[in-house]
Write an enzyme that holds these catalytic residues in place. Sequence first.
Site: not given
Ligand code: IMP
Length: 179
Positions: A47, A169, A134, A103, A156-157, A106
């Site tokens: 990302g 992408r 987020k 990127d 979701f984005v 979350d």
């Molecule tokens: P986390 O471990 O839940 O913080 O997620 C991190 C990874 O999930 C990011 O580096 C993204 O690759 C993916 N991700 C999280 N939220 C989104 C979203 O809204 N769109 C697309 N990819 C996401």
Amino acid sequence: MKVKVDDLEFEKMISFEAIEKRTAELGAILTEQYQDSLPVFLGVLNGCFVFMADLVKQVPVPCQIAFMKLSSYRGGLESTREIIEELDLKIDIAGRDVILVEDIVDTGNTLRYLVDKLRALKPKSIKVCALLYKPDAMEHEIPEMQYIGFEIENKFVVGYGLDYKEQGRNLKDIYQLVK
Ligand code: IMP
């Protein structure tokens, strides 16, 4: 403006112009902070590739650039708990200032895992620069998260490097899911 990515519809959320402006601001801060330390920009693939390219152009100081590849999403909307390491770090970060470029943060699970892993390699410092954050989805306290582009709602984005089912992408702007 709306776009379709695979089976879902998305609407524009952050324009490329707004991203460009914010990236320049972050770049100016990083330029000041990392003047003489030869920092390592460490990108988390896939990302980060678009943001990383634009960010480093705004930080005209001597630096090195490296990538790691992890995944916690499997191409859909939900984060999975399991983190898969697909490409390992190839440079020695011991004693170095590391700027981890993400990127999006979350739940923070990926970042928590990564920061713990990198800390064990004894860098001088680790700071995280994430384009999107987020706060309502965040499950961890990560003090290393110091540079944030935009705080967004828990939606979701896609676009500007972010994908849905590995698509979207290449969209220039950032789009959110239309419910
Ligand atoms: P986390 O471990 O839940 O913080 O997620 C991190 C990874 O999930 C990011 O580096 C993204 O690759 C993916 N991700 C999280 N939220 C989104 C979203 O809204 N769109 C697309 N990819 C996401």
